[in-house]
Design an enzyme around this catalytic site. Structure first.
Site, PDB file in Angstrom:
ATOM      1  N   GLU A  95      78.557 -22.075  15.146  1.00  0.00           N
ATOM      2  CA  GLU A  95      77.826 -22.163  16.212  1.00  0.00           C
ATOM      3  C   GLU A  95      77.639 -22.955  15.493  1.00  0.00           C
ATOM      4  OE1 GLU A  95      77.789 -20.834  18.653  1.00  0.00           O
ATOM      5  OE2 GLU A  95      79.649 -19.580  18.857  1.00  0.00           O
TER       6      GLU A  95
ATOM      7  N   HIS B 190      78.430 -26.421  17.097  1.00  0.00           N
ATOM      8  CA  HIS B 190      78.426 -27.136  18.699  1.00  0.00           C
ATOM      9  C   HIS B 190      77.017 -27.375  18.059  1.00  0.00           C
ATOM     10  CE1 HIS B 190      81.630 -24.382  20.380  1.00  0.00           C
ATOM     11  NE2 HIS B 190      81.620 -23.693  20.441  1.00  0.00           N
TER      12      HIS B 190
END
Ligand code: ZN
Length: 577
Positions: free
Chosen positions: A367, A370
């Site tokens: 994450e 991202h």
């Protein structure tokens, strides 16, 4: 109206914005006229209806089946984890029954296939699962998806041709990083050719081990049955690579993981990450005391910020995800800096420090990858800054790339320290974890390639299509790719909701594509030193910073010095010979 010479005088980013807006217009049918335009919107509406119906049939067929196990027959559930057995019991209770009801939803199917000692039970559940939404089950032929698949594929062909494409796969690629159907097909065929020999080895390793331990299973045949493979594979894995999650967890106290994660980003990209103090006049409001806010600096210059909400709690959405809070863009008041939300669901501290499982750590890195894509952009136009307009088959590149640092000794030195002794996670434990991760990688790879190649080739078919021709495409793919040939009754395609009921049609290959890009990108770091700042800057400038403002195939070649290659993925997943 923009004249050609005006367009030519624009910068690359501006031209890219105009190009993608025009492409978007083309794909939405705006350029069509008269009957074609009417037909286009008719098809769109019909497809939406048919796809929803496809999903509903799968759901209804799944719910229509349950296998009752009475309290007296409870021995049949031997081997299945308690949590799954408790679910079967709850399901029975909800229907006002005693005993257990086994369904064929994903988790129940997996629990039985992987753990149930009762071979007959595995066979029963396998058959029920693999014939969902088909005409093979008398009581539920009304949920047969075959006519819907035919209609959906026929309409998609027509749609693609209305827009001027040769087939639907071509249309699907219009907005993806892969730019040619032959490129995707060749990519999958190459992967298959390399992974299949390993899958064959995987399967014979499981078969040989099983033969030795359970010779009675092989009375009349020489091969494992499809409902045996996952079960015995799991037994073999447990025997060979027993890695205790609890022991591994002790090496990942949350503070060490976070400081290590930030150190990785700092070393790669020369940025610094500082927590904003929870009090004081520049403090940021948060929605829960566990949530923290961080600033990212390049030298003294503030460039981005993010909220980190790490722990599971009641009423929080499950899973892990990165979300855009604010995107980078030039405004009348000046440059607006990007801010991200990073969410995980790790277990909070019970007493003392919170320990993360290795899976939690990998998820956090994913994450965060991202997040960096969103936050380290240098594009000032909202439509293409950060992850905006990044093609679907490339958006997982920065996230999967970050995961590699959790599987490398040098990375683990930064992110692990035993919560009592302070030791980093050692080589031996790491090797075991890697072996467990790559166990059966060949079989898993050819399965994913089978789905992807079936999907892509199916959407390249033009002309008449029916249930048999769909099956024929799948059979052909299996002949080339699969090592476990399923029984005749299996109709996997009838519940393939990704491609018939969702947005993955002619796009299922994206999973593997992104894995290849991430591994190939990381392999450059492996060659040059995993914290090499020059390589870090090249990745930053060519991939992360440009967001959706450039052609990513070209950007990747700029970074890597060549087109993407499958070699690194094969190496890192134990698939190279
Ligand atoms: Zn992701």
């Amino acid at each position: 109206v923009l004249k050609t010479n005006q367009y030519d005088s624009l910068g690359t980013t501006e031209r890219r914005i105009i190009d993608s807006a025009l492409l978007e217009c083309k794909l939405s049918g705006i350029a069509l006229e008269g009957v074609n335009r009417a037909r286009f919107s008719e098809i769109k509406q019909q497809l939406a209806k048919l796809e929803a119906q496809f999903n509903e049939n799968v759901m209804d067929a799944t719910q229509a089946f349950s296998l009752e196990i009475t309290e007296k027959e409870k021995a049949r559930l031997a081997g299945i984890p308690d949590s799954s057995v408790a679910n079967f019991q709850r399901k029975a209770e909800s229907k006002g029954k005693q005993g257990y009801l086994i369904g064929i939803d994903g988790p129940s199917f997996l629990a039985v296939m992987t753990h149930a000692d009762d071979r007959e039970l595995r066979a029963q559940i396998y058959k029920a699962f693999q014939t969902r939404a088909t005409n093979q089950v008398e009581e539920t032929t009304k949920f047969d998806n075959t006519p819907l698949m035919v209609e959906i594929l026929t309409l998609k062909q027509e749609l693609a041709q209305l827009l001027g494409f040769n087939n639907y796969s071509e249309l699907s690629l219009a907005k993806k990083m892969a730019n040619d159907t032959t490129v995707v097909v060749k990519f999958l065929e190459d992967l298959a050719a390399r992974a299949k020999p390993i899958a064959v080895k995987d399967l014979s390793a499981i078969t040989d081990w099983t033969k030795e331990k359970y010779p009675e299973l092989f009375d009349n045949n020489d091969t494992l049955l499809p409902w045996d493979v996952a079960y015995y594979a799991n037994k073999l894995k447990e025997e060979r690579y027993q890695v205790s999650e609890q022991i591994v967890k002790e090496f990942f106290p949350v503070d060490k993981v976070l400081s290590g994660l930030f150190a990785v980003a700092e070393r790669l990209y020369g940025i610094t990450i500082k927590e904003r103090s929870a009090s004081g006049k520049d403090r940021v409001e948060v929605w829960h005391p566990d949530v923290k806010f961080y600033d990212i600096f390049n030298g003294d210059r503030l460039i981005a910020g993010f909220y980190l909400d790490l722990y599971a709690r009641e009423n929080k959405r499950g899973g892990a995800w990165m979300d855009e809070c604010i995107c980078r863009m030039q405004t009348a008041e000046g440059l607006q800096l990007p801010i991200a939300y990073l969410n995980c669901n790790s277990e909070p501290a019970v007493a003392g420090t919170a320990l993360l499982t290795h899976t939690n750590v990998v998820t956090l890195f994913h994450e965060f990858g991202h997040g960096l894509h969103h936050m380290l952009t240098n594009v000032d136009y909202l439509t293409v800054s950060g992850i905006n307009e990044v093609p679907w088959d490339a958006v997982e590149l920065p996230s999967q790339f970050m995961e590699f640092f959790c599987w490398e000794e040098e990375g683990l030195k930064l992110i692990s320290a035993h919560y009592q002794s302070g030791e980093t996670l050692g080589e031996e434990l790491l090797q075991n974890m890697l072996a467990a991760r790559n166990f059966n990688a060949g079989i898993q790879a050819v399965r994913q390639i089978e789905f992807a190649l079936f999907d892509f080739r199916l959407h390249m078919v033009t002309g008449n299509i029916d249930g048999d021709s769909i099956q024929a495409v799948l059979d052909q793919v299996r002949t080339e790719v699969a090592v476990i040939v399923p029984p005749e009754f299996v109709r996997f395609q009838n519940s393939f909701t990704h491609i018939f009921g969702g947005g993955y049609s002619a796009g299922y290959y994206s999973y593997k594509w992104a894995e290849v890009l991430a591994a190939d990108a990381f392999s450059k770091f492996a060659e040059k030193g995993i914290f090499n700042r020059t390589t870090g800057d090249e990745f930053l400038q060519n991939i992360l910073a440009v967001g959706g403002s450039r052609d990513l195939m070209e950007q990747f070649a700029l970074f890597r010095g060549r087109a993407p290659s499958i070699d690194a993925l094969l190496k890192y997943t134990g698939l190279s010979q």
